[in-house]
Scaffold this motif. Structure first.
Motif, PDB file in Angstrom:
ATOM      1  N   UNK A  16       0.810  -1.286  -0.032  1.00 30.41           N
ATOM      2  CA  UNK A  16      -0.124  -0.128  -0.106  1.00 30.41           C
ATOM      3  C   UNK A  16       0.896   1.289  -0.029  1.00 30.41           C
ATOM      4  N   UNK A  17       2.170   1.195   0.431  1.00 29.82           N
ATOM      5  CA  UNK A  17       3.006   2.154   0.561  1.00 29.82           C
ATOM      6  C   UNK A  17       3.125   2.842  -0.861  1.00 29.82           C
ATOM      7  N   UNK A  18       3.474   1.947  -1.882  1.00 31.95           N
ATOM      8  CA  UNK A  18       3.621   2.215  -3.300  1.00 31.95           C
ATOM      9  C   UNK A  18       2.299   2.540  -3.939  1.00 31.95           C
ATOM     10  N   UNK A  19       1.508   1.939  -3.493  1.00 29.96           N
ATOM     11  CA  UNK A  19       0.175   2.226  -4.317  1.00 29.96           C
ATOM     12  C   UNK A  19      -0.488   3.790  -3.782  1.00 29.96           C
ATOM     13  N   UNK A  20      -0.192   4.146  -2.595  1.00 30.73           N
ATOM     14  CA  UNK A  20      -0.614   5.335  -2.215  1.00 30.73           C
ATOM     15  C   UNK A  20       0.359   6.374  -2.798  1.00 30.73           C
ATOM     16  N   UNK A  21       1.897   6.045  -2.823  1.00 34.54           N
ATOM     17  CA  UNK A  21       2.743   6.911  -3.458  1.00 34.54           C
ATOM     18  C   UNK A  21       2.409   7.383  -4.818  1.00 34.54           C
ATOM     19  N   UNK A  22       2.141   6.333  -5.460  1.00 39.55           N
ATOM     20  CA  UNK A  22       1.762   6.294  -7.079  1.00 39.55           C
ATOM     21  C   UNK A  22       0.285   7.230  -7.348  1.00 39.55           C
ATOM     22  N   UNK A  23      -0.575   6.829  -6.344  1.00 37.67           N
ATOM     23  CA  UNK A  23      -2.023   7.854  -6.331  1.00 37.67           C
ATOM     24  C   UNK A  23      -1.758   9.108  -5.894  1.00 37.67           C
ATOM     25  N   UNK A  24      -0.639   9.555  -4.975  1.00 42.10           N
ATOM     26  CA  UNK A  24      -0.480  10.737  -4.720  1.00 42.10           C
ATOM     27  C   UNK A  24       0.262  11.733  -5.944  1.00 42.10           C
ATOM     28  N   UNK A  25       1.061  11.060  -6.410  1.00 40.16           N
ATOM     29  CA  UNK A  25       1.805  11.729  -7.553  1.00 40.16           C
ATOM     30  C   UNK A  25       0.803  12.033  -8.892  1.00 40.16           C
ATOM     31  N   UNK A  26       0.235  10.786  -8.933  1.00 39.02           N
ATOM     32  CA  UNK A  26      -0.711  10.753 -10.089  1.00 39.02           C
ATOM     33  C   UNK A  26      -1.701  11.660 -10.142  1.00 39.02           C
ATOM     34  N   UNK A  27      -2.294  11.597  -8.883  1.00 38.75           N
ATOM     35  CA  UNK A  27      -3.491  12.963  -8.697  1.00 38.75           C
ATOM     36  C   UNK A  27      -2.806  14.214  -8.841  1.00 38.75           C
ATOM     37  N   UNK A  28      -1.832  14.663  -8.285  1.00 35.48           N
ATOM     38  CA  UNK A  28      -1.176  15.768  -8.358  1.00 35.48           C
ATOM     39  C   UNK A  28      -1.050  16.106  -9.949  1.00 35.48           C
ATOM     40  N   UNK A  29      -0.260  15.262 -10.621  1.00 30.83           N
ATOM     41  CA  UNK A  29      -0.196  15.570 -12.273  1.00 30.83           C
ATOM     42  C   UNK A  29      -1.257  15.626 -12.789  1.00 30.83           C
ATOM     43  N   UNK A  30      -2.228  14.744 -12.692  1.00 28.97           N
ATOM     44  CA  UNK A  30      -3.531  14.851 -13.203  1.00 28.97           C
ATOM     45  C   UNK A  30      -4.544  15.896 -13.163  1.00 28.97           C
ATOM     46  N   UNK A  31      -4.574  16.320 -11.787  1.00 24.06           N
ATOM     47  CA  UNK A  31      -5.304  17.602 -11.487  1.00 24.06           C
ATOM     48  C   UNK A  31      -4.641  18.794 -12.098  1.00 24.06           C
ATOM     49  N   UNK A  32      -3.119  18.875 -11.965  1.00 18.38           N
ATOM     50  CA  UNK A  32      -2.468  20.053 -12.877  1.00 18.38           C
ATOM     51  C   UNK A  32      -2.722  20.184 -14.125  1.00 18.38           C
ATOM     52  N   UNK A  33      -2.692  18.827 -14.785  1.00 16.46           N
ATOM     53  CA  UNK A  33      -3.024  19.103 -16.404  1.00 16.46           C
ATOM     54  C   UNK A  33      -4.491  19.160 -16.352  1.00 16.46           C
ATOM     55  N   UNK A  34      -5.389  18.789 -15.813  1.00 16.77           N
ATOM     56  CA  UNK A  34      -7.087  19.381 -15.815  1.00 16.77           C
ATOM     57  C   UNK A  34      -7.172  20.663 -15.615  1.00 16.77           C
ATOM     58  N   UNK A  35      -6.103  21.267 -14.421  1.00 10.76           N
ATOM     59  CA  UNK A  35      -6.535  22.910 -14.296  1.00 10.76           C
ATOM     60  C   UNK A  35      -5.999  23.471 -15.549  1.00 10.76           C
ATOM     61  N   UNK A  36      -4.764  23.095 -16.157  1.00 12.26           N
ATOM     62  CA  UNK A  36      -4.236  23.855 -17.345  1.00 12.26           C
ATOM     63  C   UNK A  36      -5.298  23.557 -18.316  1.00 12.26           C
ATOM     64  N   UNK A  37      -5.891  22.537 -18.527  1.00 14.79           N
ATOM     65  CA  UNK A  37      -6.777  22.394 -19.872  1.00 14.79           C
ATOM     66  C   UNK A  37      -7.922  23.192 -19.656  1.00 14.79           C
ATOM     67  N   UNK A  38      -8.590  23.218 -18.499  1.00 18.92           N
ATOM     68  CA  UNK A  38      -9.999  23.853 -18.449  1.00 18.92           C
ATOM     69  C   UNK A  38      -9.445  25.285 -18.195  1.00 18.92           C
ATOM     70  N   UNK A  39      -8.565  25.926 -18.005  1.00 21.34           N
ATOM     71  CA  UNK A  39      -8.247  26.975 -17.916  1.00 21.34           C
ATOM     72  C   UNK A  39      -8.108  27.731 -19.204  1.00 21.34           C
ATOM     73  N   UNK A  40      -7.528  26.861 -20.219  1.00 13.18           N
ATOM     74  CA  UNK A  40      -7.322  27.163 -21.510  1.00 13.18           C
ATOM     75  C   UNK A  40      -8.835  27.387 -22.285  1.00 13.18           C
ATOM     76  N   UNK A  41      -9.590  26.297 -21.675  1.00 17.07           N
ATOM     77  CA  UNK A  41     -10.974  26.349 -22.346  1.00 17.07           C
ATOM     78  C   UNK A  41     -11.686  27.670 -21.742  1.00 17.07           C
TER      79      UNK A  41
END
Length: 295
Positions: free
Chosen positions: A261-286
């Motif tokens: 679970x250590x590695x799953x949570x680490x992946x989830x933390x980084x993945x969520x951070x990157x994914x939300x940053x990408x979403x924010x950039x995309x929607x701000x452009x829209x």
């Protein structure tokens, strides 16, 4: 009804109604938000920069260990302080309304945890009485603020940029997973401690579960796909996840590398951070494109 065309669509003009709510933030709600901010800021500073058990036992409501638990809670506090500070200045309820029920869950669960583990707190510390006063009153006050303002949110219009169907699905799924994790941590703290990436006591398990309950904010995109409704909540999540990532790097020794679970949570933390940053950039452009198109 949402535009069935999907990605980044807008509601059709036929969904407008003749008489819409004023979409305002009531003065009492502003006052409550203003009152909460200083408490969250002080708690953030104490827990993020003095996270050790000795320091929290001296300065806070109870001795928190390990350091990452303190810093994780501090990250939630700064995200909350940012949210409520923005709510004080907000002019439209629908832009902030989605943050209130998650706060009710978070604060309500912490209130319950306080009662269940009363003996674990340092009753002689001023921090404890501030903690108890806040979490015995905040759930009701924030719920009342949401209830009073709930009718102020207008329906979406043709000009609203919407989250795409796949975006909604991913965000909502992440929110459901966070809420399920919250339930497990809160209801089964003993079992959770045997698999969790860092050491937990029954109290800290329930506190961490309360933080995961903030994921209910993500579930709400199923009811409101407007980017203007989600925008502030995404900003809050980026603040929280960013601070948690820094905290994890600073406290690597707190984690058990042999637990999956250590590695799953680490992946989830980084993945969520990157994914939300990408979403924010995309929607701000829209959003910028939508403004340009309207002239």
């Amino acid at each position: 009804m949402a535009n069935p065309s999907g990605d980044g669509g807008r509601y059709p003009a036929s969904d407008r109604i003749g008489s819409t709510p004023r979409d305002r933030v009531l003065p009492a709600t502003r006052a409550l938000c203003m009152f909460i901010v200083p408490f969250l800021l002080v708690a953030f500073v104490l827990l993020y920069f003095w996270p050790s058990a000795d320091d929290t036992g001296r300065l806070f409501a109870w001795r928190i260990a390990p350091d990452f638990t303190s810093m994780m809670l501090a990250s939630a506090y700064l995200g909350g302080a940012y949210f409520f500070a923005r709510a004080v200045a907000a002019t439209q309820w629908h832009r902030i309304g989605g943050g209130f029920l998650p706060v009710v869950l978070f604060s309500g669960l912490l209130g319950v945890a306080t009662v269940l583990h009363w003996d674990r707190f340092v009753h002689g510390n001023v921090g404890f009485w501030l903690w108890a006063g806040l979490y015995f009153t905040a759930p009701l006050l924030v719920l009342l603020a949401w209830w009073s303002n709930r009718s102020q949110s207008p329906p979406a219009t043709v000009d609203d940029v919407l989250l795409a169907g796949p975006e909604v699905a991913v965000i909502a799924a992440a929110g459901v997973l966070a809420c399920v994790t919250a339930v497990v941590l809160f209801v089964l703290p003993g079992w959770a401690a045997t698999v969790w990436p860092w050491p937990l006591t029954p109290l800290t398990s329930r506190v961490v579960g309360s933080i995961f309950a903030l994921g209910f904010a993500a579930v709400q995109v199923l009811a409101d796909r407007r980017w203007t409704s989600a925008r502030l909540l995404v900003q809050v999540a980026l603040i929280m996840l960013g601070l948690m990532t820094v905290a994890a790097v600073r406290t690597l020794g707190d984690f058990a590398a042999d637990r999956p679970l250590t590695w799953l949570l680490a992946a989830g933390l980084v993945g969520s951070l990157v994914g939300l940053a990408a979403l924010y950039g995309r929607r701000e452009i829209s959003r910028a494109g939508s403004r340009t198109a309207r002239g």
